[in-house]
Design a protein around this motif. Structure first.
Motif, PDB file in Angstrom:
ATOM      1  N   ALA A 291       0.846  -1.198   0.000  1.00  0.00           N
ATOM      2  CA  ALA A 291       0.000   0.000   0.000  1.00  0.00           C
ATOM      3  C   ALA A 291       0.876   1.242   0.000  1.00  0.00           C
ATOM      4  O   ALA A 291       1.982   1.244   0.554  1.00  0.00           O
ATOM      5  N   ILE A 292       0.347   2.295  -0.626  1.00  0.00           N
ATOM      6  CA  ILE A 292       0.989   3.611  -0.614  1.00  0.00           C
ATOM      7  C   ILE A 292       0.007   4.588   0.000  1.00  0.00           C
ATOM      8  O   ILE A 292      -1.161   4.654  -0.400  1.00  0.00           O
ATOM      9  N   VAL A 293       0.470   5.352   0.984  1.00  0.00           N
ATOM     10  CA  VAL A 293      -0.336   6.401   1.611  1.00  0.00           C
ATOM     11  C   VAL A 293       0.322   7.731   1.270  1.00  0.00           C
ATOM     12  O   VAL A 293       1.453   7.987   1.676  1.00  0.00           O
ATOM     13  N   ILE A 294      -0.379   8.579   0.522  1.00  0.00           N
ATOM     14  CA  ILE A 294       0.231   9.797   0.000  1.00  0.00           C
ATOM     15  C   ILE A 294      -0.590  11.036   0.340  1.00  0.00           C
ATOM     16  O   ILE A 294      -1.820  11.018   0.267  1.00  0.00           O
ATOM     17  N   ALA A 295       0.108  12.114   0.726  1.00  0.00           N
ATOM     18  CA  ALA A 295      -0.487  13.447   0.821  1.00  0.00           C
ATOM     19  C   ALA A 295      -0.104  14.162  -0.467  1.00  0.00           C
ATOM     20  O   ALA A 295       1.048  14.563  -0.644  1.00  0.00           O
ATOM     21  N   ALA A 296      -1.045  14.293  -1.374  1.00  0.00           N
ATOM     22  CA  ALA A 296      -0.722  14.750  -2.731  1.00  0.00           C
ATOM     23  C   ALA A 296      -0.430  16.245  -2.792  1.00  0.00           C
ATOM     24  O   ALA A 296      -1.188  17.051  -2.256  1.00  0.00           O
ATOM     25  N   ASN A 297       0.664  16.590  -3.468  1.00  0.00           N
ATOM     26  CA  ASN A 297       0.971  18.001  -3.706  1.00  0.00           C
ATOM     27  C   ASN A 297       0.122  18.575  -4.839  1.00  0.00           C
ATOM     28  O   ASN A 297      -0.155  19.768  -4.862  1.00  0.00           O
ATOM     29  N   ASP A 298      -0.245  17.726  -5.774  1.00  0.00           N
ATOM     30  CA  ASP A 298      -1.065  18.135  -6.911  1.00  0.00           C
ATOM     31  C   ASP A 298      -1.976  16.957  -7.249  1.00  0.00           C
ATOM     32  O   ASP A 298      -1.483  15.859  -7.503  1.00  0.00           O
ATOM     33  N   PRO A 299      -3.300  17.148  -7.256  1.00  0.00           N
ATOM     34  CA  PRO A 299      -4.217  16.016  -7.416  1.00  0.00           C
ATOM     35  C   PRO A 299      -4.092  15.292  -8.746  1.00  0.00           C
ATOM     36  O   PRO A 299      -4.313  14.081  -8.822  1.00  0.00           O
TER      37      PRO A 299
ATOM     38  N   VAL B  98      -4.028   4.982  -0.683  1.00  0.00           N
ATOM     39  CA  VAL B  98      -4.780   5.829   0.250  1.00  0.00           C
ATOM     40  C   VAL B  98      -4.203   7.230   0.173  1.00  0.00           C
ATOM     41  O   VAL B  98      -2.982   7.402   0.232  1.00  0.00           O
ATOM     42  N   THR B  99      -5.054   8.225   0.013  1.00  0.00           N
ATOM     43  CA  THR B  99      -4.598   9.610   0.143  1.00  0.00           C
ATOM     44  C   THR B  99      -4.961  10.102   1.533  1.00  0.00           C
ATOM     45  O   THR B  99      -5.981   9.698   2.107  1.00  0.00           O
ATOM     46  N   VAL B 100      -4.129  10.968   2.075  1.00  0.00           N
ATOM     47  CA  VAL B 100      -4.360  11.488   3.420  1.00  0.00           C
ATOM     48  C   VAL B 100      -4.010  12.957   3.447  1.00  0.00           C
ATOM     49  O   VAL B 100      -3.056  13.394   2.800  1.00  0.00           O
ATOM     50  N   ASP B 101      -4.802  13.750   4.138  1.00  0.00           N
ATOM     51  CA  ASP B 101      -4.566  15.178   4.308  1.00  0.00           C
ATOM     52  C   ASP B 101      -4.878  15.974   3.051  1.00  0.00           C
ATOM     53  O   ASP B 101      -5.588  16.962   3.097  1.00  0.00           O
ATOM     54  N   SER B 102      -4.347  15.559   1.901  1.00  0.00           N
ATOM     55  CA  SER B 102      -4.568  16.250   0.633  1.00  0.00           C
ATOM     56  C   SER B 102      -4.828  15.208  -0.446  1.00  0.00           C
ATOM     57  O   SER B 102      -3.991  14.343  -0.695  1.00  0.00           O
ATOM     58  N   ASP B 103      -5.991  15.280  -1.071  1.00  0.00           N
ATOM     59  CA  ASP B 103      -6.464  14.226  -1.956  1.00  0.00           C
ATOM     60  C   ASP B 103      -5.829  14.282  -3.337  1.00  0.00           C
ATOM     61  O   ASP B 103      -5.327  15.324  -3.774  1.00  0.00           O
ATOM     62  N   ALA B 104      -5.884  13.162  -4.026  1.00  0.00           N
ATOM     63  CA  ALA B 104      -5.547  13.083  -5.454  1.00  0.00           C
ATOM     64  C   ALA B 104      -6.854  12.950  -6.227  1.00  0.00           C
ATOM     65  O   ALA B 104      -7.941  12.950  -5.643  1.00  0.00           O
ATOM     66  N   ALA B 105      -6.770  12.847  -7.531  1.00  0.00           N
ATOM     67  CA  ALA B 105      -7.965  12.604  -8.338  1.00  0.00           C
ATOM     68  C   ALA B 105      -8.661  11.345  -7.815  1.00  0.00           C
ATOM     69  O   ALA B 105      -8.002  10.365  -7.459  1.00  0.00           O
ATOM     70  N   LYS B 106      -9.978  11.370  -7.764  1.00  0.00           N
ATOM     71  CA  LYS B 106     -10.739  10.298  -7.120  1.00  0.00           C
ATOM     72  C   LYS B 106     -10.513   8.934  -7.758  1.00  0.00           C
ATOM     73  O   LYS B 106     -10.605   7.904  -7.074  1.00  0.00           O
ATOM     74  N   ASP B 107     -10.236   8.903  -9.063  1.00  0.00           N
ATOM     75  CA  ASP B 107     -10.016   7.614  -9.717  1.00  0.00           C
ATOM     76  C   ASP B 107      -8.570   7.152  -9.614  1.00  0.00           C
ATOM     77  O   ASP B 107      -8.183   6.149 -10.217  1.00  0.00           O
ATOM     78  N   ALA B 108      -7.775   7.886  -8.830  1.00  0.00           N
ATOM     79  CA  ALA B 108      -6.364   7.526  -8.662  1.00  0.00           C
ATOM     80  C   ALA B 108      -6.062   7.068  -7.241  1.00  0.00           C
ATOM     81  O   ALA B 108      -4.902   6.992  -6.844  1.00  0.00           O
ATOM     82  N   ARG B 109      -7.112   6.752  -6.482  1.00  0.00           N
ATOM     83  CA  ARG B 109      -6.915   6.209  -5.129  1.00  0.00           C
ATOM     84  C   ARG B 109      -8.166   5.436  -4.752  1.00  0.00           C
ATOM     85  O   ARG B 109      -9.218   5.569  -5.385  1.00  0.00           O
ATOM     86  N   HIS B 110      -8.053   4.649  -3.685  1.00  0.00           N
ATOM     87  CA  HIS B 110      -9.200   3.880  -3.206  1.00  0.00           C
ATOM     88  C   HIS B 110      -9.923   4.597  -2.071  1.00  0.00           C
ATOM     89  O   HIS B 110     -11.153   4.583  -2.010  1.00  0.00           O
TER      90      HIS B 110
END
Length: 357
Positions: free
Chosen positions: A114-122, A140-152
């Protein structure tokens, strides 16, 4: 002839059981085969599945030296350790999406679970995250989201409305309901910052805020020195500024440092999002009266459990699914795969010493 048919049926049944056992587990690769054929982005869920031991879960912050991100990722690796897994934090020294992409690619090569990322740019990180998902890595994105189809799953601090409105309420009270204010944000493409700012802008259009004017929004790129310089430049451009809202822990601390040694101390209000340990000296010396935040360690902790549940096949990221998050108890996935930690806490001189993070 009957014996031959019976033997054939027996062999078919055995093979079916073996195939079912191979497909029904929660090992890596099983979920990708059950997706929609679009690269394994969809995952199946078995709420009765156990959290696997030995999961490899990587935390990718916006910037590795950001104190807030460090606290958050420590909470995440603590959660992973509680599940019997191996957690680590890796990331760039600058808050750029391109730097994050190279780390995502490396984590894919390392076959993290698994990768848990706080995205700098969605959007900039989306192709690399989709590549990870296609290879059955839970994202998983945390704190700052990525594009919805790029994470669970997206683990959010609180609802965007709660965070934004809290900051509007704080600055309104601190400037007496009238005057010019400015926003000192992180990066121009930060998903969470932009969502909060958009809500703040709409809220300030309401009649009750008619005497408050938002004159500028500037970006410190989550860099301490640049944020310090942007705060300084704001006061040079708007010497009659009454208040600054900085919805970033790096920005609010840098702005507080500038104000504390300037003629504007006590004259220009500063609020936003900061950690108690960063802001304690500025609250006690009168530079800042109130600010808000959630516990970043708990945010990372929740993300760690969400990642473990995803990688183990307990959840898929669908609305209504639940999972256990250690000391935080059962959590429910909401619309668009979002899990919310809880409302922000307001810190002031009376309660700041009750917190240590």
């Amino acid at each position: 002839m009957l014996r031959s048919t019976s033997l054939h049926r027996t062999l078919v049944a055995i093979l079916a059981v073996v195939a079912l056992a191979a497909c029904g587990g929660t090992t890596r690769g099983s979920d990708a085969a059950e997706g929609d054929g679009g690269g394994g982005n969809e995952r199946s869920a078995n709420p009765d599945a156990e959290i696997q031991e030995g999961l490899k879960i990587a935390f990718l912050p916006k910037e590795i030296d950001n104190p807030y991100m460090t606290i958050m990722d420590e909470g995440g690796t603590t959660a992973v350790a509680e599940t019997g897994g191996e957690g680590k934090a890796v990331g760039p020294s600058d808050a750029s999406a391109s730097s994050q992409v190279s780390y995502i690619n490396t984590l894919i090569q390392q076959q993290q679970d698994a990768i848990v990322i706080a995205a700098n740019d969605p959007n900039a990180v989306a192709p690399a995250l989709k590549d990870a998902m296609s290879q059955d890595i839970a994202v998983v994105t945390v704190d700052s989201d990525a594009a919805k189809d790029a994470r669970h799953v997206f683990v959010n601090q609180a609802s965007a409305e709660e965070i934004a409105l809290t900051q509007v309420e704080l600055i309104t009270k601190q400037i007496g309901g009238s005057g010019k204010i400015a926003i000192l944000s992180a990066t121009p493409n930060a998903t969470n910052q932009n969502a909060w700012i958009a809500i703040m802008e709409e809220e300030l259009k309401k009649p009750e805020y008619a005497d408050i004017e938002l004159v500028a929004t500037v970006y410190g790129d989550d860099d301490d020195q640049k944020s310090f310089q942007e705060a300084q430049a704001l006061l040079r451009s708007h010497p009659d500024l009454k208040g600054i809202v900085s919805p970033t822990t790096v920005g609010i601390a840098a702005a507080a440092r500038y104000l504390s040694s300037s003629p504007y101390k006590g004259k220009v209000a500063l609020t936003g999002l900061g950690t108690p340990n960063q802001m304690r000296q500025f609250v006690k010396n009168g530079t800042v009266t109130e600010f808000a935040l959630w516990d970043p360690a708990e945010l990372g902790y929740l993300a760690g459990y969400a990642a473990a549940a995803l990688a183990s096949g307990q959840i898929s990221g669908a609305e209504g699914e639940t999972f256990e998050a250690g000391k935080l108890g059962e959590r429910t996935i909401g619309a668009d795969g979002e899990v919310i930690l809880g409302p922000p806490t307001v810190f002031d001189a009376e309660n700041i010493d009750d917190y240590d993070f």
